[in-house]
Scaffold this motif. Sequence first.
Motif, PDB file in Angstrom:
ATOM      1  N   LEU A 131      11.153   4.754 -43.339  1.00 46.26           N
ATOM      2  CA  LEU A 131      11.950   5.938 -43.026  1.00 46.26           C
ATOM      3  C   LEU A 131      13.445   5.639 -43.103  1.00 46.26           C
ATOM      4  O   LEU A 131      14.239   6.485 -43.532  1.00 46.26           O
ATOM      5  N   ALA A 132      13.830   4.437 -42.695  1.00 47.21           N
ATOM      6  CA  ALA A 132      15.250   4.078 -42.688  1.00 47.21           C
ATOM      7  C   ALA A 132      15.821   4.039 -44.090  1.00 47.21           C
ATOM      8  O   ALA A 132      16.961   4.479 -44.323  1.00 47.21           O
ATOM      9  N   VAL A 133      15.053   3.524 -45.052  1.00 47.30           N
ATOM     10  CA  VAL A 133      15.540   3.467 -46.429  1.00 47.30           C
ATOM     11  C   VAL A 133      15.749   4.882 -46.963  1.00 47.30           C
ATOM     12  O   VAL A 133      16.787   5.197 -47.571  1.00 47.30           O
ATOM     13  N   HIS A 134      14.773   5.756 -46.747  1.00 43.35           N
ATOM     14  CA  HIS A 134      14.909   7.138 -47.220  1.00 43.35           C
ATOM     15  C   HIS A 134      16.069   7.837 -46.508  1.00 43.35           C
ATOM     16  O   HIS A 134      16.831   8.589 -47.117  1.00 43.35           O
ATOM     17  N   GLY A 135      16.203   7.574 -45.209  1.00 40.33           N
ATOM     18  CA  GLY A 135      17.294   8.192 -44.478  1.00 40.33           C
ATOM     19  C   GLY A 135      18.656   7.737 -44.966  1.00 40.33           C
ATOM     20  O   GLY A 135      19.620   8.514 -44.980  1.00 40.33           O
ATOM     21  N   SER A 136      18.769   6.470 -45.388  1.00 36.65           N
ATOM     22  CA  SER A 136      20.052   5.987 -45.892  1.00 36.65           C
ATOM     23  C   SER A 136      20.448   6.718 -47.170  1.00 36.65           C
ATOM     24  O   SER A 136      21.635   7.013 -47.384  1.00 36.65           O
ATOM     25  N   ALA A 137      19.477   7.022 -48.018  1.00 37.15           N
ATOM     26  CA  ALA A 137      19.774   7.769 -49.241  1.00 37.15           C
ATOM     27  C   ALA A 137      20.269   9.172 -48.898  1.00 37.15           C
ATOM     28  O   ALA A 137      21.245   9.668 -49.485  1.00 37.15           O
ATOM     29  N   LEU A 138      19.614   9.817 -47.948  1.00 32.01           N
ATOM     30  CA  LEU A 138      20.032  11.167 -47.563  1.00 32.01           C
ATOM     31  C   LEU A 138      21.403  11.151 -46.902  1.00 32.01           C
ATOM     32  O   LEU A 138      22.221  12.065 -47.115  1.00 32.01           O
ATOM     33  N   ARG A 139      21.680  10.122 -46.108  1.00 29.23           N
ATOM     34  CA  ARG A 139      22.998  10.019 -45.476  1.00 29.23           C
ATOM     35  C   ARG A 139      24.086   9.857 -46.541  1.00 29.23           C
ATOM     36  O   ARG A 139      25.163  10.470 -46.446  1.00 29.23           O
TER      37      ARG A 139
END
Length: 386
Positions: free
Chosen positions: A108-116
């Motif tokens: 989830l953190a990797v995907h969230g970093s892209a969205l951020r």
Amino acid sequence: MAGLSVVTLLLGATREFLIARELRASGAADLFFRGLVAVSAARMVGLSLYRSRWIPAPRELLGTVLLRQERWVSLAMAAVGVAALLAIVGPGAWADPTVWVFALGVGLAVHGSALRALAERAGRERRGFALEWGIPLGTIAGATLLPGGALGPALGLVAGLAVGVAGVWPIARCSGGHETKDMPQETPGRTSALLVDALVYANLGLLDAALSHLFAVGGFARLNYAYLFVNAAIMVPSAAATVVALRASAGDPARAHAALRRWAVLGGVAGAGAVAAVGLLFAWAPAAAIVDRAIGWDVSEQTGVLILWSAPFAGLRLANTIGRQSQVAADPRGLLAWDLGGIAGRALILGFGAGLVGLIASPIGLAFAEVVQLGAWWRGPRRKGE
């Protein structure tokens, strides 16, 4: 933005307060912070990579196109992150469900970093705070509802991260223009350099977590309690400096370098001064008594010296965060020798120093790595072959 940043720091402080009160300096606290380091590293590596690639990219590119192009990179980073998590906690902890909760959090953190990164690219940084707030709020809820161990805070952290990802997801559909053309392809060498730089330099905790078994039980937790205050002083200005400096360097890195160097010096002095002030505050008996009474044990005595030793690192880190972006924009391959030299020296200092000076070896090693990093950008950005 300043008000939102203050709220972020207060939430982070509240999270660490609850962890310190519930788990203290224990094996459960060590496990929680090892998992937290893996999740944080996945976030920071992804965010560093995607900021460097997407913020300078043509504005007409749709966020969904960028996400689709990088899906295999994201999957690879998630896989590496889970492998790093398992290595950090050690085989003896694999049977603990907390470890596998954190493994989900890494993805989830990797995907969230892209969205951020897409939110920042679209100039909507405020939406990115859904991620920043979801993690500490979830951890606080988990530690409150399921106290007494690492599983409750871990479940809360992952739940908060999932809510934050859902909150930022709409940005992907409006973080560009109306064209659907692909982003211009970078050379494999540049992309690989960004990944290595993000892995080695952008995160701070992986090496300490990997070698944390050298410390006594609870030592890694004490280190993280100290670094809470260090990060509180430099986290928000570091994030802002990265985005602003990348935008300034996107047009003409050489022209921007002189200005970035001036700001780097000022930022470094301010960062070191802020951390030193916190360390001195912990040495003041009335303030220390208030903190210790609230948490229930002598946390100020066990972390105050570590905070003071971290002041040089904090100043150098903030200075490098500002100054090195000109080299990131020009050619990130120019950073790799300095990255690897810094982390090699840091590993030696931590490995040998842990038995000699204990936890203080960690901030000393961090400061050494940042001193080495100055050579990567101080004289100006350089391209391959120069």
